[in-house]
Scaffold this active site. Sequence first.
Site, PDB file in Angstrom:
ATOM      1  N   GLY A   1       8.430  -0.247 -12.492  1.00  0.00           N
ATOM      2  CA  GLY A   1       8.756   0.030 -11.092  1.00  0.00           C
ATOM      3  C   GLY A   1       7.554   0.023 -10.172  1.00  0.00           C
ATOM      4  N   GLN A   2       6.582  -0.841 -10.469  1.00  0.00           N
ATOM      5  CA  GLN A   2       5.401  -0.924  -9.594  1.00  0.00           C
ATOM      6  C   GLN A   2       5.834  -1.314  -8.182  1.00  0.00           C
ATOM      7  OE1 GLN A   2       2.319  -3.656 -10.908  1.00  0.00           O
ATOM      8  NE2 GLN A   2       1.101  -3.355  -9.059  1.00  0.00           N
TER       9      GLN A   2
ATOM     10  N   HIS B   1      -3.531   0.082  -9.127  1.00  0.00           N
ATOM     11  CA  HIS B   1      -3.915   1.453  -8.789  1.00  0.00           C
ATOM     12  C   HIS B   1      -3.615   2.365  -9.953  1.00  0.00           C
ATOM     13  CE1 HIS B   1       0.231   0.718  -7.438  1.00  0.00           C
ATOM     14  NE2 HIS B   1       0.491   1.985  -7.748  1.00  0.00           N
TER      15      HIS B   1
ATOM     16  N   HIS C   1      -2.694   6.393 -10.698  1.00  0.00           N
ATOM     17  CA  HIS C   1      -2.308   7.705 -10.178  1.00  0.00           C
ATOM     18  C   HIS C   1      -3.041   8.774 -10.986  1.00  0.00           C
ATOM     19  CE1 HIS C   1       1.609   6.302  -8.204  1.00  0.00           C
ATOM     20  NE2 HIS C   1       1.346   5.283  -9.011  1.00  0.00           N
TER      21      HIS C   1
HETATM   22  P1  5GP Z   1       3.614   2.551  -7.741  1.00  0.00           P
HETATM   23  O1  5GP Z   1       5.081   2.757  -7.949  1.00  0.00           O
HETATM   24  O2  5GP Z   1       3.315   1.177  -7.185  1.00  0.00           O
HETATM   25  O3  5GP Z   1       2.807   2.866  -8.973  1.00  0.00           O
HETATM   26  O4  5GP Z   1       3.162   3.644  -6.718  1.00  0.00           O
HETATM   27  C1  5GP Z   1       2.873   3.402  -5.389  1.00  0.00           C
HETATM   28  C2  5GP Z   1       2.540   4.726  -4.756  1.00  0.00           C
HETATM   29  O5  5GP Z   1       1.992   4.480  -3.485  1.00  0.00           O
HETATM   30  C3  5GP Z   1       3.720   5.673  -4.579  1.00  0.00           C
HETATM   31  O6  5GP Z   1       3.477   6.892  -5.260  1.00  0.00           O
HETATM   32  C4  5GP Z   1       3.798   5.867  -3.062  1.00  0.00           C
HETATM   33  O7  5GP Z   1       4.142   7.177  -2.687  1.00  0.00           O
HETATM   34  C5  5GP Z   1       2.393   5.493  -2.614  1.00  0.00           C
HETATM   35  N1  5GP Z   1       2.314   4.934  -1.261  1.00  0.00           N
HETATM   36  C6  5GP Z   1       3.096   3.955  -0.743  1.00  0.00           C
HETATM   37  N2  5GP Z   1       2.718   3.670   0.521  1.00  0.00           N
HETATM   38  C7  5GP Z   1       1.679   4.489   0.797  1.00  0.00           C
HETATM   39  C8  5GP Z   1       0.861   4.658   1.960  1.00  0.00           C
HETATM   40  O8  5GP Z   1       1.015   4.002   2.983  1.00  0.00           O
HETATM   41  N3  5GP Z   1      -0.117   5.592   1.884  1.00  0.00           N
HETATM   42  C9  5GP Z   1      -0.325   6.336   0.745  1.00  0.00           C
HETATM   43  N4  5GP Z   1      -1.318   7.242   0.791  1.00  0.00           N
HETATM   44  N5  5GP Z   1       0.425   6.199  -0.354  1.00  0.00           N
HETATM   45  C10 5GP Z   1       1.415   5.285  -0.337  1.00  0.00           C
END
Ligand code: 5GP
Length: 126
Positions: free
Chosen positions: A103-104, A110, A112
């Site tokens: 679910g990227q 990145h 977390h």
């Molecule tokens: P993924 O699912 O790709 O691993 O996580 C993406 C993360 O980016 C999510 O936890 C989401 O809350 C965070 N995120 C998305 N857009 C923004 C943004 O504009 N600013 C910040 N600080 N975090 C974001």
Amino acid sequence: MSTNGLPPYDPQNIFARILRGEIPCKRVHEDAFALAFHDINPLAPVHVLVIPKGEYVSAADFHATASDAAIAGFWRAVAKVASEFGLDATGHRLLSNMGNDAGQEVPHFHVHIFGGRRLGRMVPPG
Ligand code: 5GP
């Protein structure tokens, strides 16, 4: 550039725009290799995102194509941020979603950093 089944790097993705300073973030660390900032939708008392400065779609792309210096510098930044939040003593979780099954959401590699409470074990049942 290897994209491992994901679309090619999109320079308009939200993290690319944060890196260019086009949209704000709550920055907690920056060096030559990485930028770290608070997640906009935190899932734990500490929820920080660490991103490399180059254009990498995913974990697989980053580790296949970045220089050794970039990879080492990035992971040192991850460890430094976790340590600076006091998470070495309490414990923390590092997580990187890669591609569809994970679910990227944002197609810029990145990691977390989660901490500040008991996080439960691993992956929720499917
Ligand atoms: P993924 O699912 O790709 O691993 O996580 C993406 C993360 O980016 C999510 O936890 C989401 O809350 C965070 N995120 C998305 N857009 C923004 C943004 O504009 N600013 C910040 N600080 N975090 C974001």
